[in-house]
Design an enzyme around this catalytic site. Structure first.
Site, mmCIF file in Angstrom:
data_model
loop_
_atom_site.group_PDB
_atom_site.id
_atom_site.type_symbol
_atom_site.label_atom_id
_atom_site.label_comp_id
_atom_site.label_asym_id
_atom_site.label_seq_id
_atom_site.Cartn_x
_atom_site.Cartn_y
_atom_site.Cartn_z
ATOM 1 N N SER A 155 0.841 -1.209 0.000
ATOM 2 C CA SER A 155 0.000 0.000 0.000
ATOM 3 C C SER A 155 0.871 1.251 0.000
ATOM 4 O O SER A 155 1.998 1.236 0.509
ATOM 5 C CB SER A 155 -0.867 -0.004 1.263
ATOM 6 O OG SER A 155 -1.579 1.201 1.366
ATOM 7 N N TYR A 168 -1.189 0.109 10.760
ATOM 8 C CA TYR A 168 -1.347 -0.295 9.348
ATOM 9 C C TYR A 168 -0.139 0.184 8.548
ATOM 10 O O TYR A 168 0.433 -0.572 7.762
ATOM 11 C CB TYR A 168 -2.646 0.280 8.778
ATOM 12 C CG TYR A 168 -2.957 -0.182 7.374
ATOM 13 C CD1 TYR A 168 -3.331 -1.496 7.113
ATOM 14 C CD2 TYR A 168 -2.892 0.706 6.295
ATOM 15 C CE1 TYR A 168 -3.634 -1.919 5.816
ATOM 16 C CE2 TYR A 168 -3.197 0.289 5.001
ATOM 17 C CZ TYR A 168 -3.566 -1.022 4.765
ATOM 18 O OH TYR A 168 -3.858 -1.439 3.475
#
Ligand SMILES: NC(=O)c1ccc[n+]([C@@H]2O[C@H](COP(=O)([O-])OP(=O)(O)OC[C@H]3O[C@@H](n4cnc5c(N)ncnc54)[C@H](OP(=O)(O)O)[C@@H]3O)[C@@H](O)[C@H]2O)c1
Length: 264
Positions: A155, A168
Site C-alpha cells: 500500500s 497499518y
C-alpha cells in the site's frame, strides 16, 4: 492420485496453462483479480479463511469455463505452522507454479487519540507475517526453478508514517521493504517480484468504522486490471493509479519537520 489433481486440466502444447496461488482470494481486490487471471487462462488455487465464500467463487468460475480452473483451500494465514504442508499440497495439486499473489490483509482505523495494540498486532500478523510465511516457501522454489513471479499487494500507506494509522502503516512499510529485499535477492535468479501499491480501492475496507473518505479511489476492477498489467509487463513496483505515484513522490520528499504538522 488425490481427487483435486485428477480434476485439474493438464497443460498441453496447444493449451499451455499457467498456475497461480492467490492468498486472500475472497476479498474485494482478490476476487476481481481471480476473475481477471481466470480470463487469461490461469489455473488457480484460491486460499482464504472462509470455506463457503471460496467454494461459491470456485463454483462460479468453473461453471463459466466448464472445467476446473479454480480450487479452494481454506486457510487462516496466521496459522503459520500449516503453511509448508499446505504449500506443498497446492503445488502438487496444480502440477507446478508460475505465479504467487498475496493480497490478504486487514485494517482497523483507530480514532486519532487511540492506541490499540491488539489491532496493531492483528494487522502485522496478517499483512506482514502471513506474507513472509508464505513467501518463505515460494521463494526457494522459484529460485531453484530460475523463474516465476511473486506479487505482494502492499500500500501507499507504507511509504510514510502518518498520524491516522501507525499500525497499518507499519505493517505495509514492513511488507514493502520485505518485497524489495526479495526482489534484490531473486532478480538475479530470474524471479520477478512485484510490489503493488493500489492507492484507495472501493472495497469493504473503506466502509469500516473511522475509515477516511475515499480520495482518488478506483474500483476493484481497475485495481485488478492494474495488477494484471504489472504481471504481464513484469514490473517491479506498480501504483494502480498513476496519480498516487505523484502524490507519494511529493509526500516522501516533504521534510519531517513539516510532515509532522500535517493531518495526513
Ligand atoms: N481497499 C483499499 O483501499 C486498499 C488500498 C491499498 C491496499 N489495500 C490492500 O489490498 C489488499 C486487499 O484489500 P481489499 O480492499 O480487497 O480488502 P478485503 O475486501 O477486506 O479483502 C481482504 C481479504 O483478506 C482476507 N483475510 C483477512 N484476514 C485473513 C486471514 N487471517 N487469513 C486469510 N485471509 C484473510 C479476507 O478474508 P475474509 O473475507 O475472511 O475477511 C479478504 O478475503 C489488502 O492487503 C489491503 O491492505 C487495499
Amino acid at each position: 492420485m488425490p481427487e483435486t489433481q485428477t480434476m485439474i486440466p493438464r497443460a498441453t502444447p496447444l493449451t499451455p496453462r499457467k498456475k497461480a496461488i492467490l492468498v486472500g482470494a475472497s476479498g474485494g481486490i482478490g476476487t476481481t483479480l481471480v476473475y481477471r487471471l481466470a480470463r487469461e487462462g490461469y489455473v488457480l488455487a484460491l486460499v482464504d479463511r472462509s470455506e463457503d465464500k471460496l467454494k461459491a467463487l470456485c463454483d462460479e468460475i468453473n461453471q463459466t469455463y466448464r472445467e476446473t480452473r479454480a480450487v479452494p483451500y481454506e486457510h487462516d494465514v496466521t496459522v503459520y505452522d500449516r503453511i509448508p504442508d499446505l504449500f506443498r499440497k497446492v503445488v502438487a495439486d496444480l502440477g507446478g507454479l508460475d505465479l504467487f499473489v498475496y493480497v490478504a490483509g486487514v485494517i482497523y482505523f483507530p480514532a486519532m487519540d487511540e492506541f490499540n495494540f491488539a489491532e496493531d498486532y492483528k494487522m502485522v500478523e496478517v499483512n506482514l507475517l502471513g506474507a513472509m510465511a508464505w513467501m518463505s516457501q515460494v521463494a526457494p522454489v522459484f529460485q531453484s526453478m530460475r523463474g516465476g513471479q511473486i506479487v505482494g499487494v502492499s500500500s501507499v500507506a507504507g511509504d510514510r508514517g502518518r498520524v491516522g494509522n501507525p499500525g497499518y502503516n507499519t505493517s505495509k512499510a514492513g511488507f514493502t521493504c520485505y518485497l524489495e529485499a526479495l526482489r534484490n535477492r531473486l532478480t538475479r535468479h530470474g524471479v520477478n517480484v512485484i510490489t503493488i501499491k493500489p492507492g484507495m480501492v472501493k472495497t469493504e475496507m473503506l466502509n469500516l468504522p473511522n475509515a477516511p473518505k475515499p480520495t482518488l479511489a478506483v474500483t476493484p476492477e481497475q485495481a485488478a486490471e492494474g495488477i494484471w498489467k504489472a504481471i504481464k509487463k513484469r514490473k517491479q513496483v506498480a501504483y494502480v493509479s498513476g496519480l498516487w505515484r505523484w502524490v507519494m513522490l511529493a509526500l516522501t520528499h516533504v521534510p519531517s519537520v513539516i510532515f509532522r504538522r500535517l493531518s495526513f
